[in-house]
Motif scaffolding. Structure first.
Motif, PDB file in Angstrom:
ATOM      1  N   ARG A 145      31.303  65.141 -10.430  1.00  0.00           N
ATOM      2  CA  ARG A 145      32.152  64.867 -11.592  1.00  0.00           C
ATOM      3  C   ARG A 145      32.717  66.201 -12.055  1.00  0.00           C
ATOM      4  O   ARG A 145      31.979  67.156 -12.274  1.00  0.00           O
ATOM      5  CB  ARG A 145      31.342  64.231 -12.733  1.00  0.00           C
ATOM      6  N   PRO A 175      26.330  62.576 -11.226  1.00  0.00           N
ATOM      7  CA  PRO A 175      26.478  61.378 -12.058  1.00  0.00           C
ATOM      8  C   PRO A 175      25.369  61.205 -13.094  1.00  0.00           C
ATOM      9  O   PRO A 175      25.624  60.749 -14.202  1.00  0.00           O
ATOM     10  CB  PRO A 175      26.452  60.223 -11.057  1.00  0.00           C
ATOM     11  N   ARG A 198      25.978  63.767 -15.971  1.00  0.00           N
ATOM     12  CA  ARG A 198      27.192  63.366 -16.697  1.00  0.00           C
ATOM     13  C   ARG A 198      26.899  62.175 -17.594  1.00  0.00           C
ATOM     14  O   ARG A 198      27.289  62.166 -18.764  1.00  0.00           O
ATOM     15  CB  ARG A 198      28.302  63.036 -15.684  1.00  0.00           C
TER      16      ARG A 198
END
Length: 68
Positions: free
Chosen positions: A32, A59, A62
């Motif tokens: 990300r 992920p 995030r």
């Protein structure tokens, strides 16, 4: 280094980045990317650079940051 997220799914995919929070290797599908202004800690609000820096996360990290 292989992508940690892919390893959890029994796949072997080369990592292209390292999460800036936890240090896990992540592939292009799992990384990300965000742009973030760098600021001086001693003078909050003062921008250090005009151009935003790039920040790469996995992920999991995030999602944890978005939940705060």
């Amino acid at each position: 280094m292989n992508c940690y997220e892919c390893v959890q799914l029994d796949r072997t995919v080369a990592a292209v980045a390292v999460c800036s929070v936890c240090g896990a290797g992540v592939c292009a599908d799992h990384v990300r990317t965000e742009r973030k202004q760098l600021r001086e800690p001693a003078n909050p609000g003062k921008v250090i650079h005009e151009e935003p820096a790039r920040r790469l996360t996995c992920p999991v990290c995030r999602h944890a940051e978005e939940s705060v």
